[in-house]
Write a protein that holds these residues in place. Structure first.
Motif, short mmCIF file in Angstrom:
data_model
loop_
_atom_site.label_atom_id
_atom_site.label_comp_id
_atom_site.label_asym_id
_atom_site.label_seq_id
_atom_site.Cartn_x
_atom_site.Cartn_y
_atom_site.Cartn_z
N ALA A 148 0.83 -1.21 0.00
CA ALA A 148 0.00 0.00 0.00
C ALA A 148 0.86 1.25 0.00
CB ALA A 148 -0.92 -0.01 1.21
N ASP A 149 0.59 2.14 -0.95
CA ASP A 149 1.30 3.42 -1.10
C ASP A 149 2.79 3.28 -1.39
OD1 ASP A 149 -1.06 4.91 -0.68
OD2 ASP A 149 -0.82 4.70 1.49
N ALA A 150 3.20 2.12 -1.87
CA ALA A 150 4.62 1.88 -2.17
C ALA A 150 4.99 2.40 -3.55
CB ALA A 150 4.93 0.39 -2.10
N ARG A 151 6.26 2.76 -3.68
CA ARG A 151 6.86 3.01 -5.00
C ARG A 151 7.52 1.69 -5.38
NH1 ARG A 151 10.63 7.04 -6.05
NH2 ARG A 151 9.65 7.08 -8.09
N VAL A 152 7.06 1.10 -6.50
CA VAL A 152 7.46 -0.26 -6.90
C VAL A 152 8.28 -0.21 -8.18
CG1 VAL A 152 6.59 -2.54 -7.57
CG2 VAL A 152 5.39 -1.21 -5.81
N LEU A 153 9.32 -1.04 -8.21
CA LEU A 153 10.16 -1.19 -9.39
C LEU A 153 10.17 -2.67 -9.78
CD1 LEU A 153 12.27 -0.07 -11.42
CD2 LEU A 153 14.01 -0.44 -9.64
N ASP A 154 9.82 -2.95 -11.03
CA ASP A 154 9.80 -4.31 -11.55
C ASP A 154 10.86 -4.40 -12.65
OD1 ASP A 154 9.20 -6.86 -12.50
OD2 ASP A 154 7.05 -6.48 -12.74
N LEU A 155 12.04 -4.97 -12.30
CA LEU A 155 13.14 -5.11 -13.23
C LEU A 155 13.05 -6.45 -13.96
CD1 LEU A 155 16.00 -3.81 -10.89
CD2 LEU A 155 14.84 -2.54 -12.72
N TYR A 156 13.42 -6.46 -15.24
CA TYR A 156 13.23 -7.64 -16.10
C TYR A 156 11.75 -8.00 -16.06
CZ TYR A 156 18.23 -8.03 -14.92
OH TYR A 156 19.56 -7.77 -14.68
N ALA A 157 10.90 -7.04 -16.34
CA ALA A 157 9.47 -7.13 -16.05
C ALA A 157 8.73 -8.20 -16.85
CB ALA A 157 8.81 -5.77 -16.27
N GLY A 158 9.24 -8.61 -18.02
CA GLY A 158 8.50 -9.59 -18.82
C GLY A 158 7.17 -9.00 -19.25
N SER A 159 6.06 -9.57 -18.78
CA SER A 159 4.73 -9.05 -19.09
C SER A 159 4.32 -7.93 -18.13
CB SER A 159 3.69 -10.17 -19.03
OG SER A 159 3.53 -10.61 -17.69
N GLY A 160 5.10 -7.76 -17.06
CA GLY A 160 4.77 -6.74 -16.06
C GLY A 160 3.79 -7.21 -15.02
N SER A 161 3.54 -8.51 -14.97
CA SER A 161 2.46 -9.02 -14.09
C SER A 161 2.69 -8.72 -12.60
CB SER A 161 2.23 -10.52 -14.30
OG SER A 161 3.28 -11.29 -13.78
N LEU A 162 3.94 -8.74 -12.13
CA LEU A 162 4.18 -8.45 -10.72
C LEU A 162 3.95 -6.97 -10.42
CD1 LEU A 162 7.34 -10.65 -10.02
CD2 LEU A 162 4.94 -11.18 -9.58
N GLY A 163 4.41 -6.12 -11.32
CA GLY A 163 4.22 -4.69 -11.14
C GLY A 163 2.76 -4.28 -11.20
N VAL A 164 2.01 -4.80 -12.19
CA VAL A 164 0.60 -4.40 -12.29
C VAL A 164 -0.23 -5.00 -11.16
CG1 VAL A 164 0.69 -3.90 -14.77
CG2 VAL A 164 -0.01 -6.18 -14.00
N GLU A 165 0.17 -6.15 -10.65
CA GLU A 165 -0.50 -6.71 -9.46
C GLU A 165 -0.32 -5.76 -8.29
OE1 GLU A 165 -2.82 -9.35 -7.32
OE2 GLU A 165 -2.20 -9.83 -9.38
N SER A 166 0.89 -5.22 -8.14
CA SER A 166 1.16 -4.25 -7.07
C SER A 166 0.29 -3.01 -7.23
CB SER A 166 2.63 -3.83 -7.08
OG SER A 166 3.48 -4.93 -6.89
N ALA A 167 0.16 -2.53 -8.46
CA ALA A 167 -0.67 -1.35 -8.72
C ALA A 167 -2.12 -1.63 -8.35
CB ALA A 167 -0.57 -0.95 -10.19
N SER A 168 -2.61 -2.80 -8.70
CA SER A 168 -3.99 -3.17 -8.38
C SER A 168 -4.22 -3.24 -6.87
CB SER A 168 -4.33 -4.53 -9.02
OG SER A 168 -5.65 -4.92 -8.71
N ARG A 169 -3.17 -3.57 -6.14
CA ARG A 169 -3.27 -3.72 -4.68
C ARG A 169 -2.92 -2.46 -3.89
NH1 ARG A 169 -2.47 -9.55 -2.71
NH2 ARG A 169 -2.92 -10.81 -4.55
N GLY A 170 -2.78 -1.33 -4.57
CA GLY A 170 -2.64 -0.07 -3.85
C GLY A 170 -1.29 0.59 -3.88
N ALA A 171 -0.37 0.12 -4.74
CA ALA A 171 0.92 0.81 -4.86
C ALA A 171 0.69 2.22 -5.39
CB ALA A 171 1.85 0.04 -5.79
#
Length: 192
Positions: free
Chosen positions: A44-67
């Motif tokens: 929640a409210d985090a600044r997230v960095l997804d390196l070697y993102a591929g499809s970006g699934s980890l980063g967009v999951e974080s966004a959906s959960r309140g990043a």
């Protein structure tokens, strides 16, 4: 087929990178990972960095959960296009831009990052052929960009040795899921 598991965009199907060069995190591993991150209270409210993102699934999951913000870094042209499609999906649901895509090599991106830029949660899911020396160099470049209390998650093959953590970054947990191993690290007291 990957999907966003929870949050404002929960249930949304994500675009996948065609071919066999990109290895997506399975929904089972992603669900377990985010359950753990929820317990750490770092999304929640985090600044997230997804390196070697591929499809970006980890980063967009974080966004959906309140990043608060998410940066996806991917160099491969097809993968960065898929990152953008998935980022657009989440940004549309959120009704504002949370996720940004950077088509860049990870090392170059970190070299260009402004001195005061810091993240709270970082995912590294490098290609399996990336050797431990190269991974250690990326972790070293990342270290000055971590906020106090940040969590770094490295996803590797279960057959891969533990990353060589640079001084100032300490492993505090690990978990194996079939052929995948997750390593969790945080900045040590001397790096603060």
């Amino acid at each position: 087929m990957s999907r966003i598991i929870a949050g404002t965009a929960g249930g949304t199907t994500l675009a996948s990178v065609p071919g066999s060069l990109t290895r997506p995190t399975t929904d089972r591993v992603k669900e377990a990972l985010f359950s753990r991150l929820d317990a750490f209270e770092v999304i929640a409210d985090a600044r997230v960095l997804d390196l070697y993102a591929g499809s970006g699934s980890l980063g967009v999951e974080s966004a959906s959960r309140g990043a608060l913000s998410v940066d996806l870094v991917e160099f491969a042209p097809k993968a960065s296009e898929i990152c953008q499609r998935n980022a657009d999906l989440v940004n549309t649901v959120a009704r504002h831009k949370i996720v940004s895509v950077h088509r860049s090599k990870v090392e170059s991106f970190l070299d260009r990052t402004a001195e005061g830029t810091r993240w709270d949660l970082v995912f590294l899911d490098p290609p399996y052929p990336l050797d431990e020396v190269a991974l250690g160099a990326v972790l070293t470049k990342l270290l000055p960009h971590l906020n106090e209390g940040a969590v770094v998650v490295v996803e590797r093959s279960a057959r891969t040795p533990e990353p060589s953590w640079p001084e100032g970054l300490e492993r505090f947990a690990e978990k194996k899921y079939g052929e995948t191993r997750l390593w969790f690290a945080e900045p040590g007291p001397e790096s603060a």
